[in-house]
Design an enzyme around this catalytic site. Structure first.
Site, PDB file in Angstrom:
ATOM      1  CG  ASP A   1      -8.106  -7.529  -5.079  1.00 53.24           C
ATOM      2  OD1 ASP A   1      -9.320  -7.434  -4.832  1.00 53.24           O
ATOM      3  OD2 ASP A   1      -7.450  -6.618  -5.617  1.00 53.24           O
TER       4      ASP A   1
ATOM      5  CG  ASP B   1     -11.690  -0.996  -5.427  1.00 49.55           C
ATOM      6  OD1 ASP B   1     -10.855  -1.109  -4.509  1.00 49.55           O
ATOM      7  OD2 ASP B   1     -11.678  -1.714  -6.445  1.00 49.55           O
ATOM      8  CG  MET B   2      -8.534   4.348  -2.099  1.00 50.51           C
ATOM      9  SD  MET B   2      -6.789   3.960  -2.024  1.00 50.51           S
ATOM     10  CE  MET B   2      -6.570   3.521  -0.324  1.00 50.51           C
ATOM     11  CG  ASN B   3      -8.032  -0.437  -6.808  1.00 51.73           C
ATOM     12  OD1 ASN B   3      -7.747  -1.458  -6.202  1.00 51.73           O
ATOM     13  ND2 ASN B   3      -9.234  -0.212  -7.290  1.00 51.73           N
TER      14      ASN B   3
ATOM     15  CG  ASP C   1     -13.021  -0.953 -12.692  1.00 53.89           C
ATOM     16  OD1 ASP C   1     -13.565  -0.001 -13.254  1.00 53.89           O
ATOM     17  OD2 ASP C   1     -11.807  -1.023 -12.435  1.00 53.89           O
TER      18      ASP C   1
HETATM   19  C1  DGJ Z   1      -9.737  -3.996  -6.873  1.00 50.16           C
HETATM   20  C2  DGJ Z   1     -10.797  -4.767  -6.139  1.00 50.16           C
HETATM   21  O1  DGJ Z   1     -10.282  -5.330  -4.979  1.00 50.16           O
HETATM   22  C3  DGJ Z   1     -11.360  -5.818  -7.069  1.00 50.16           C
HETATM   23  O2  DGJ Z   1     -12.287  -6.612  -6.382  1.00 50.16           O
HETATM   24  C4  DGJ Z   1     -11.995  -5.135  -8.236  1.00 50.16           C
HETATM   25  O3  DGJ Z   1     -13.085  -4.378  -7.805  1.00 50.16           O
HETATM   26  C5  DGJ Z   1     -10.974  -4.259  -8.946  1.00 50.16           C
HETATM   27  N1  DGJ Z   1     -10.323  -3.370  -8.023  1.00 50.16           N
HETATM   28  C6  DGJ Z   1     -11.624  -3.463 -10.042  1.00 50.16           C
HETATM   29  O4  DGJ Z   1     -10.763  -2.580 -10.602  1.00 50.16           O
END
Ligand code: DGJ
Length: 729
Positions: A549, A479-481, A368
């Site tokens: 993570d 990714d997806m957060n 990121d």
């Molecule tokens: C969440 C991911 O699981 C991490 O490994 C990392 O890529 C962060 N997002 C970056 O924002």
């Protein structure tokens, strides 16, 4: 061929290597479920169905047969309204407001192989003789609704898949309120229920409990499969364990909100069902249209959880995952996330890559922060253009500086999201999920793009593709957060708003299909804040997932062990990170971190330039060993030996497909004074063969290694690990 049909009795018998699944058409046209379990010979099995007259509180839909009540009948297609008071597989609202339907057998056909599911991920065959598919058609005469039940028996992979296609043959639209993928009635409730539950950074804890009267369920209402619950459940016969006992696994090939539930009724029968979560789901099916449910994958094992996992591992690794990397050894990588977070520049990246190359790392992954003006997590998602402040000469220049070191280059994206502070959002404020006149709840200062929209899908495909075309990028971390809130789409009419979440999934699947097929040489890894979307749906498009993570070696023992119940080792990313660990503050040795990370797709997630010379030597050795054993780790047979959920010790091992090599990992969390001697019994070896420890000369019998075990844990110290390699002599 895997499917036996007794036409006289209208009885269907699906057979795999070790399981049978049997159901029958009753004279009334209803489908009764007869059996699911250890393989039976084909023949007359109709006697398995036992019906009995009950009190009038269990009404009888067939007037002339008072022994039949849907309240008690084990069924293939339970519906509501005509005497089944348990949860249905399917429920629709008709134009007249009624939700009563009755499905009667119409026809069936058998196809060799397995047809694809339109728009959805699913297991597949490479050769027609790998599986046979039974399609049974039923109809509700009053409404004109038709359903096609699709069952596939994978003989060699020892699994049965099931899904349903709902077709509206009427002239009116109907609403689907509930459309699960599978429902299986078991004749008793003497089972334990097993689920994989957790939270962000502690995903997939194994939870077991006895079944009891009423409902037990796991579900996600988050718009993704979630960190909290995995789309999987198992029923275990009492006393079954890792190696023995009957286990039934149910796994859903879907990445959105789901439910998996077991309902124990008044007669202590169990109805296991799973599919799209009916919560906030409502789908208008116009005349002539059809709706395809996701696929449920059912595995029966008489050899405990270990047997179940082996079946899932083979099937998901070889006939769910796709593409070039499915069968290729995965590169050793270094990812800069925990090394730099958002603070990096081209020189720093090149420095890490230089050291990586010297140590034997094969791939550098830029995480990121490389786009827009993203110096923290509060901006720029959606603006997939390189940040010239950090990388003044562009991405192409950085990629060539890394590839000049002899490393491949990988890149992070979060394509499904948009930051309110972004050009994309300013130009298209209605492109995110939202509800008119309500605020848009942010998570990590971001909103979810409305992937149900074609224009959003097309633009994201264009943006991601443009970046992937601009330089030789061979790996993508997708990714997806955050989870969905204010789930609504600006393009859907009011009566279709509750279609948004599933339409999002269909849109996402389509985007991933287009991108992954346009870039067949790119290795895609899915991620959702680690393992928030570690599910079979994602594995169909991307053969590996960032497991969690949480990179702490001790926490990872449980996470990787729990994940391995369903998902193959080749799907799990596992990296060595710095100490004290960023998620839990714990300090473990480089050796232990290595042994845990080498038990998956191996990599580093720290600043390699900060290593001392001594540490670099350890790392060089780790990478060299991993390269020797990665075929065995990623594609070998995985055996769980000691569970981190049951004690202070954890152990697992890998045996190569040809049986010639084995790798054993042993971990102990806390050291004990004057402890008893520990012996670790191995699995999966040939009792008649001898094995030599790699580097040693003594040979040990496979029988002795498995039945007597090797000595472990003599050395003192907390957070201790050991690694053994055996070669067959
Ligand atoms: C969440 C991911 O699981 C991490 O490994 C990392 O890529 C962060 N997002 C970056 O924002």
């Amino acid at each position: 061929m895997g499917i036996y049909i007794n036409n006289a009795q209208q009885l269907f018998h699906l057979q795999t290597k070790s399981a049978s699944y049997v159901f029958q058409v009753l004279p009334s046209g209803y489908l009764a479920h007869l059996y699911y379990g250890k393989k039976l010979r084909s023949g007359d099995l109709s006697w398995l169905l036992k019906t009995q007259e009950r009190a009038s509180f269990s009404p009888n839909p067939v007037a002339e047969d008072r022994t039949i009540s849907f309240d008690t009948l084990p069924q293939e297609v339970p519906v509501y309204g005509t005497s089944d008071f348990r949860h249905p597989l399917l429920q629709c609202r008709l134009q007249n407001g009624s939700t009563v339907t009755e499905f009667i057998y119409v026809s069936h056909r058998v196809e060799q192989g397995k047809p694809a599911l339109t728009g959805l991920p699913a297991t597949y065959v490479e050769h027609e003789d790998e599986a046979a598919t039974l399609i049974v058609e039923l109809q509700d005469k009053v409404s004109g609704l038709r359903i096609e039940l699709q069952y596939t028996a994978f003989e060699h992979y020892d699994a049965i898949t099931r899904s349903m296609n709902i077709v509206n043959d009427s002239r009116e639209s109907i609403q689907i309120l509930r459309a699960l993928s599978a429902s299986v009635d078991f004749p008793h409730a003497d089972y334990e229920w097993l689920q994989l539950s957790g939270a962000w950074s502690r995903e997939r804890d194994i939870v077991r409990k006895p079944l009891t009267y009423g409902m037990q369920a796991v579900e996600s209402r988050r718009g993704s499969s979630s960190h909290q619950q995995n789309p999987f459940a198992a029923l275990l016969a009492p006393g079954s364990d890792e190696d023995q006992g009957e286990v039934y696994g149910f796994s859903l090939v879907y990445s959105g909100s789901f439910i998996a539930q077991a309902e124990v009724d008044q007669f202590r029968t169990t109805r296991l069902s799973l599919g799209i979560n009916p919560f906030e789901f409502n789908w208008t099916l116009e005349a002539g249209q059809s709706f395809q449910t996701p696929e449920a994958v059912m595995v029966y094992s008489a050899e405990g959880l270990g047997g179940m996992s082996h079946n899932y591992h083979h099937l998901y690794r070889e006939r769910l995952a796709r593409g070039k990397y499915r069968d290729l050894e995965r590169p050793v990588l270094v990812n800069n996330w925990e090394a730099t977070y958002f603070q990096f520049n081209a020189d720093k990246i090149e420095d890490i890559a230089k050291v990586g190359q010297d140590l034997g790392v094969e791939l550098f992954v830029l995480d990121d922060g490389w786009f827009g003006h993203r110096d923290s997590d509060n901006s720029s998602l959606g603006d997939w253009v390189v940040d010239k402040n950090k990388l003044p000469n562009g991405l192409e220049d950085l990629v060539s500086r890394v590839t000049n070191q002899g490393m491949q280059f990988g890149l992070w994206f979060e394509p499904e999201m948009v930051s309110p502070d972004s050009d994309l959002y300013h130009n298209h404020p209605d492109w995110c999920l939202h509800v008119p006149d309500r605020r848009r709840t942010e998570g990590r200062q971001q909103l979810v793009l409305d992937f149900s929209r074609q224009d959003v899908q097309d633009e994201i495909v264009r943006l991601v593709s443009d970046i992937l075309k601009c330089a030789p990028i061979t790996y993508v971390k997708w990714d997806m957060n955050r989870n969905m809130t204010e789930v609504g789409s600006a393009l859907l009419p009011p009566e279709r708003q509750q279609e948004t979440a599933h339409r999002y999934m269909l849109g996402l699947y389509d985007v991933m299909e287009r991108i992954t097929s346009s870039f067949p040489d790119v290795l895609f890894e899915s991620c959702s804040g680690g393992g928030g979307r570690f599910d079979p749906g994602m594995l169909y498009y991307m053969p590996q997932t960032w497991t969690s993570d949480n990179t702490d070696a001790i926490a990872r023992l449980r996470i990787q062990y729990g994940t391995s119940l369903v998902y193959p080792i080749s799907s799990m990313g596992s990296h060595i990170s710095a100490v004290p660990n960023h998620q839990v503050g714990r300090t473990t040795s480089l050796e232990m971190r290595g042994h845990v990370a080498m038990s998956g797709n191996f990599g580093y997630e720290l600043d390699l330039t900060a290593f001392s010379e001594e540490e670099k030597n350890v790392v060089k050795e780790q990478i060299a060993i991993y390269k020797e054993i990665r075929g065995l780790i990623q594609f070998g047979e995985f055996y769980r030996l000691l569970s981190p959920f049951e004690g202070n010790e954890t152990a697992w091992m890998f045996v190569s497909p040809d049986g010639r090599e084995a790798a054993v990992f042993y971990f102990r969390i806390l050291s004990e004074s004057n402890a008893p001697l520990s012996r670790l019994k191995l699995k999966g070896l040939d009792p008649e063969a001898d094995y030599r420890l790699v580097g040693g000369s003594d040979a040990f019998g496979g029988d002795a290694l498995m039945y007597a075990g090797i000595s472990v844990g003599e050395k003192l110290g907390d957070y201790h690990s050991e690694f053994f390699r055996f070669e067959r002599v």
